[in-house]
Write a protein that holds these residues in place. Sequence first.
Motif, mmCIF file in Angstrom:
data_model
loop_
_atom_site.group_PDB
_atom_site.id
_atom_site.type_symbol
_atom_site.label_atom_id
_atom_site.label_comp_id
_atom_site.label_asym_id
_atom_site.label_seq_id
_atom_site.Cartn_x
_atom_site.Cartn_y
_atom_site.Cartn_z
ATOM 1 N N ASN A 416 0.848 -1.192 0.000
ATOM 2 C CA ASN A 416 0.000 0.000 0.000
ATOM 3 C C ASN A 416 0.885 1.243 0.000
ATOM 4 O O ASN A 416 2.100 1.164 0.149
ATOM 5 C CB ASN A 416 -0.919 -0.002 1.228
ATOM 6 C CG ASN A 416 -1.889 -1.174 1.206
ATOM 7 O OD1 ASN A 416 -2.386 -1.558 0.147
ATOM 8 N ND2 ASN A 416 -2.141 -1.764 2.379
ATOM 9 N N ASN A 417 0.246 2.410 -0.152
ATOM 10 C CA ASN A 417 1.013 3.649 -0.272
ATOM 11 C C ASN A 417 1.859 3.950 0.962
ATOM 12 O O ASN A 417 2.898 4.607 0.864
ATOM 13 C CB ASN A 417 0.078 4.833 -0.542
ATOM 14 C CG ASN A 417 -0.468 4.796 -1.973
ATOM 15 O OD1 ASN A 417 0.126 4.157 -2.843
ATOM 16 N ND2 ASN A 417 -1.586 5.455 -2.211
ATOM 17 N N ASN A 418 1.403 3.543 2.122
ATOM 18 C CA ASN A 418 2.122 3.865 3.359
ATOM 19 C C ASN A 418 2.971 2.694 3.861
ATOM 20 O O ASN A 418 3.347 2.652 5.019
ATOM 21 C CB ASN A 418 1.135 4.283 4.455
ATOM 22 C CG ASN A 418 0.152 3.170 4.791
ATOM 23 O OD1 ASN A 418 -0.045 2.258 3.992
ATOM 24 N ND2 ASN A 418 -0.455 3.245 5.966
ATOM 25 N N GLU A 419 3.260 1.740 2.979
ATOM 26 C CA GLU A 419 4.046 0.573 3.361
ATOM 27 C C GLU A 419 5.327 0.501 2.531
ATOM 28 O O GLU A 419 5.399 1.026 1.415
ATOM 29 C CB GLU A 419 3.240 -0.718 3.167
ATOM 30 C CG GLU A 419 2.024 -0.827 4.077
ATOM 31 C CD GLU A 419 1.219 -2.080 3.810
ATOM 32 O OE1 GLU A 419 0.437 -2.487 4.692
ATOM 33 O OE2 GLU A 419 1.364 -2.666 2.705
ATOM 34 N N CYS A 420 6.304 -0.173 3.094
ATOM 35 C CA CYS A 420 7.578 -0.342 2.386
ATOM 36 C C CYS A 420 8.275 -1.612 2.877
ATOM 37 O O CYS A 420 7.929 -2.175 3.920
ATOM 38 C CB CYS A 420 8.484 0.876 2.581
ATOM 39 S SG CYS A 420 9.057 1.095 4.272
ATOM 40 N N ILE A 421 9.258 -2.046 2.110
ATOM 41 C CA ILE A 421 10.107 -3.187 2.466
ATOM 42 C C ILE A 421 11.531 -2.662 2.566
ATOM 43 O O ILE A 421 12.014 -1.977 1.664
ATOM 44 C CB ILE A 421 10.020 -4.307 1.416
ATOM 45 C CG1 ILE A 421 8.582 -4.817 1.296
ATOM 46 C CG2 ILE A 421 10.955 -5.459 1.768
ATOM 47 C CD1 ILE A 421 8.374 -5.776 0.135
ATOM 48 N N PHE A 422 12.191 -2.983 3.662
ATOM 49 C CA PHE A 422 13.541 -2.472 3.884
ATOM 50 C C PHE A 422 14.562 -3.597 3.673
ATOM 51 O O PHE A 422 14.429 -4.686 4.222
ATOM 52 C CB PHE A 422 13.673 -1.907 5.302
ATOM 53 C CG PHE A 422 15.047 -1.378 5.620
ATOM 54 C CD1 PHE A 422 15.537 -0.257 4.961
ATOM 55 C CD2 PHE A 422 15.848 -2.007 6.554
ATOM 56 C CE1 PHE A 422 16.809 0.229 5.240
ATOM 57 C CE2 PHE A 422 17.115 -1.529 6.843
ATOM 58 C CZ PHE A 422 17.588 -0.397 6.175
ATOM 59 N N VAL A 423 15.565 -3.315 2.845
ATOM 60 C CA VAL A 423 16.624 -4.291 2.559
ATOM 61 C C VAL A 423 17.783 -4.048 3.525
ATOM 62 O O VAL A 423 18.402 -2.981 3.497
ATOM 63 C CB VAL A 423 17.114 -4.181 1.108
ATOM 64 C CG1 VAL A 423 18.246 -5.178 0.855
ATOM 65 C CG2 VAL A 423 15.960 -4.429 0.138
#
Length: 672
Positions: A416-423
């Motif tokens: 979603n727009n307010n989500e992310c995945i961090f590497v």
Amino acid sequence: MALKNLKNNYLLSVSFVITIFFAFTSFSMNRIMLEKISGDGRVETMCSTISIFLMAFVIFYMSYANRFFLRRRTKELGIYALLGYRKSTILSLLTTENLLSCLGAFVIGILLGGLLHKGIVFGIAKLLNLTINNAEIPFFNLRAILKTACFVLIIIIILALSNGRFLLKASLMDLVRFEKSAEKQAKFHAVPSIIGFMFVISGYCIALDILRGQKSMWFTVGFYAVGMFTFTLIILGTVLFIASFLPYVVQISKKNKKKFYTETRIITSPSFIYRMRSNAKTLIMLTLLSAATLTVSSVMALTLYYPIAAVSRIAPSEIECRIENEGDLSAITEIINRYSSGEDIIFLQTDIYKVKASSTTTQLPMEYSVGTSKGDADNEKILRNAGFECISYSDYTAILNAQRRQKALEQFTALNNNECIFVRYQPASGKDETGCTYPLLIDDAQIPVTVTRTTLENPISFANSVGTLIVSDDLYHRISQNAVPETKVLSVNGNSITGNEELFQALSAYLDESPYLQGNSHRIHEVVSLSSSTFLLIGFLVVLFFIATGSILYFNNISAVADSKSDYDILTKMGYADRKIKKIIRKQTITFFGIPFLFGLADCIFATLVYKTALMQDLLANSIVLYTPMIAAIALTLIIYLIYYIMTVNACHTIVYYCSVVNKSSEKHAPN
């Protein structure tokens, strides 16, 4: 008499040692090979260093084997003295025997060593894709033969001096009774037994403390200080444990009448205590030698395997580079098409946008600012601006698909727009960022994004992106409308370009050897090329360790059974069947094989754990797969031990069986 006294087993073990030495010497003098694998003299320096250790080890092994067989023959030498042989004559006999043994071992070692050297050259050439004309490499290197001959001559002189010193100090009575007191008896009591046990446990606990990371004493006190302290504890603990604790436990177990008074244990337990008293020093030396063999082979295998496994993160794409000029994309595509005609090649360009987090944000991840200040670490040699490097979820999944990492995609879902995945850069770089919210500064506005998952599945090499943040396609589109890409990265994948070193070198020449050019197959080839010679040279020492440990165990057990032939003859007369006697031999033998192996295995596990945790860069999450090379090295050692064990049991049984047959035959033909 010297010919008659030659021992086939001794000749065989010495031949193995000379074979390894000659093969190593031939390799170190192979200028054609060294020029191919070493351009800076590093391999030549390593050859010189390891050559010293190799010669020292061969001298130690030959001296020990010579002294070992000399101990077993003291009664025979005493009989020679009673017959009127002078000590000088006995020394001449022993020297002649060593001369003949070493001469035979030298001939066998030259033949097998030349063959082994040829095999090593062929294997390295195939592994590194080197163009070497094998016809230019002689089967016998005359300089290597001369060096080996001189070294063998030095060994013969050293053995003669050692034998002369022994005979000079020994009286006639000493020769006759020497084998009964070959080693000083090791006394065992409760106090040193407990101290030894506590020393070993304390050493292992200190080794485990390294798992606490920066809080452990390895980092707070100092790695080398704690390492030397741990090493000393384990060495002293091993000595006390073997010399006192093990026989003490067996002696205490004799009080359990039900378990002690069995047809096998009543024989094996006293025999174990006696052998521990008379062979404690030998068993301690074998234990330390086994620990060194297992540790060196395990560390060597892990050191070679881990960088290759880490390439999947360091350079995940077959070809990856930055697009810095307008004409780069077409020129790079042309070069790739020139060196490969495959239709499976996938070109993907990824625009990476640098996004700052709000200044009010606390506890930003390490990856946010890593490499932003100049320092000594590899990732700090090229400065980078602090910030998150954002790519879209669509680009992320496309790159993973092109890299054939479909399994990694199964753990992700659309954002979603307010989500992310961090590497993450490392599995243990700090606290888990899952659930953290970072306000991103986009178009003079703060847009908070929450990390729904952290991953080690980076799509782009660390040379081109650190602190990668995978955001939704809508948010990425908004970022791209208000900013200029920080970096444009081209990822190229496909089976037809896998392992194409000529293609990589052509791209490197076009990009002026840019550090941003990365390649999966090239990186693996580089790791293997840089490491192969090192591990080959260390491998010579490991093989010698195997030969020495196995041979000493073999000879020691053979000697013990030979000294106890009369005891086995008594067991036969008491009604012990041949199957039962062989069972007793197996139990006695496996004890002296098992103690060095199990102790060495424990030392190896803890030493490798310390080595991996403290001295290897942690880029991969802990899994059993990472320890595969260590398990393989241990399994190989176990197989070699089993081979020596089977050979030893069969040889011991043959001695006992032959003695039994001879005695029965003598009784049968004895006059009434």
